[in-house]
Write an enzyme that holds these catalytic residues in place. Structure first.
Site, PDB file in Angstrom:
ATOM      1  N   SER A   1       0.790  -0.840  -0.003  1.00 46.51           N
ATOM      2  CA  SER A   1       0.261   0.024   0.337  1.00 46.51           C
ATOM      3  C   SER A   1       0.933   1.582   0.365  1.00 46.51           C
ATOM      4  O   SER A   1       0.412   1.976  -0.766  1.00 46.51           O
ATOM      5  CB  SER A   1      -1.094   0.189   0.490  1.00 46.51           C
ATOM      6  OG  SER A   1      -0.180  -0.196   2.089  1.00 46.51           O
TER       7      SER A   1
ATOM      8  N   HIS B   1       1.166   2.077  -3.347  1.00 44.98           N
ATOM      9  CA  HIS B   1       0.363   2.556  -3.955  1.00 44.98           C
ATOM     10  C   HIS B   1       0.580   4.145  -4.062  1.00 44.98           C
ATOM     11  O   HIS B   1      -0.583   4.839  -4.115  1.00 44.98           O
ATOM     12  CB  HIS B   1      -0.758   1.442  -3.732  1.00 44.98           C
ATOM     13  CG  HIS B   1      -0.777   0.276  -4.869  1.00 44.98           C
ATOM     14  ND1 HIS B   1      -1.299  -0.915  -4.200  1.00 44.98           N
ATOM     15  CD2 HIS B   1       0.096  -0.376  -5.755  1.00 44.98           C
ATOM     16  CE1 HIS B   1      -0.863  -1.528  -4.883  1.00 44.98           C
ATOM     17  NE2 HIS B   1      -0.387  -1.712  -6.248  1.00 44.98           N
TER      18      HIS B   1
HETATM   19 ZN   LIG Z   1       0.821  -4.052   5.895  1.00 42.54          ZN
END
Ligand SMILES: [Zn+2]
Ligand SMILES: [Zn+2]
Length: 384
Positions: free
Chosen positions: A67, A70
């Protein structure tokens, strides 16, 4: 104190309707529809002060997650790729361990000096899903490193109810530094544990298991499935370095899915019976689920742990004929998941530190996240 902070422009896409709740809380449900032009920077922010129910933790290790990658990567319009719950500016980082240096006056079970890791999901405990035993579906969720200050920082204040002690891991490894590294991998390993054993109900010892995608969640899945007695773990991964890591974590067979037809390989290795349990940790379900469908054992289970905002074609007839089931999993809280993962590490049944392939200092956190975008490392760890 120093921290790696993400700021981005609040700029809802023309087709995204910002809800009143989002306006009021500043929290966005679908991050990549609103946050544009992210800027990541290591800078000075105030050292947090603790509330009576919190402890102040001096961060010792914090892993880079998919994440975080991202947040760094954007689409062609400049929006972050991360699709989930977010509020910025905020320091990132949520897979961490550290030492308790200050204890709030209502905290009874932690003392100064304790080595801890913490859940990333700040579940409230009083909404209906929480009260019914589903903290991963909390309606008032805050997330460390997503909506509130994270652990790419020197210090972090955390509710004591989210902290779990690492002392038993230190006793096994005989080194505080190693124990902190292990502690920083508890969170992603717990995501795998929650998906496999809690959500999907696991499998019997002796089962055949496939793991699609061997990034950190897939690597944790391999280690957990071997520890739980899988007779064969068959893994598929496009990156050569990650295929090596998959073997190191205990996978019995590892293939590049662009070079073989995964379902054919699985049918061959299982003498035509198919695999009993399938882990989707690639976040590429449009490619992986159709392959899993073709090699389901009778009474097989598929668990979706990887994230992908996509509609996936499934041939449900196969699930009926093969008496099979599909589970969606998210999160890591509740059901003794964190303490059980810590026990697995403290007993030597799994060693997730083998998945750590690079280490950076806090000042170099942005470089660490940039490195993760080549998608070849296991876990990249930042150590302040
Ligand atoms: Zn994580
Ligand atoms: Zn709740």
């Amino acid at each position: 104190m120093r921290a790696m902070v993400l700021d981005a422009k609040w700029d809802p896409r023309p087709d995204y309707k910002v809800s009143d709740w989002e306006k009021k809380t500043g929290k966005v449900v679908t991050g990549n529809s609103v946050w544009r032009y992210p800027k990541l920077e290591v800078k000075d922010i105030p050292t947090p002060t603790i509330k009576p129910n919190e402890v102040l933790i001096q961060v010792k290790a914090c892993g880079v997650c998919g994440s975080d990658m991202h947040f760094y990567e954007t689409d062609k319009d400049g929006y972050i790729l991360y699709p989930g719950l977010t509020r910025f500016p905020s320091a990132l980082g949520h897979e961490f361990s550290g030492q308790v240096v200050e204890v709030g006056k209502e905290v009874t079970d932690l003392v100064k000096g304790d080595m801890v890791t913490a859940e990333e999901m700040v579940w409230c405990g009083h909404c209906i899903p929480c009260r019914n035993g589903y903290p991963n579906q909390c309606l008032n969720l805050e997330e460390i490193g997503f909506t509130i200050q994270g652990a790419f920082a020197e210090y972090i204040a955390v509710d004591a109810k989210l902290c779990w002690k690492l002392n038993a891991i230190r006793d096994l490894l005989g080194s505080e530094e190693k124990a902190y590294e292990a502690g920083s991998v508890v969170e992603p390993t717990s995501v795998a544990y929650n998906g496999i054993f809690e959500r999907a109900g696991g499998f019997r010892p002796g089962a055949y298991v496939t793991v699609f995608g061997t990034g950190p969640i897939g690597l944790g899945s391999i280690a957990l499935c071997k520890a739980a007695g899988a007779a064969k773990v068959i893994a598929f991964e496009v990156s050569a370095q990650r295929r090596e890591l998959a073997k190191a974590m205990g996978a019995d067979y590892v293939y590049d899915p662009t070079k073989v037809v995964p379902s054919e390989v699985v049918m061959e290795l299982t003498e035509g019976e198919g695999a009993d349990f399938h882990v989707e940790a690639a976040g590429a379900p449009t490619k992986t689920i159709p392959e899993m469908e073709k090699c389901l054992a009778i009474n097989a289970r598929i668990v979706q742990i990887g994230r992908a905002a996509q509609r996936v074609p499934m041939y449900l007839e196969t699930f009926q004929v093969r008496h099979s089931q599909f589970f969606g999993a998210q999160g890591h809280s509740g059901n003794a998941t964190f303490p059980n993962v810590i026990r697995l590490m403290a007993s030597g049944l799994i060693d997730m530190t083998k998945a750590i392939t690079a280490r950076y200092t806090l000042e170099k956190t942005v470089e660490a996240i940039a490195k993760s975008t080549d998608r070849s490392d296991g876990k990249i760890t930042v150590k302040p």
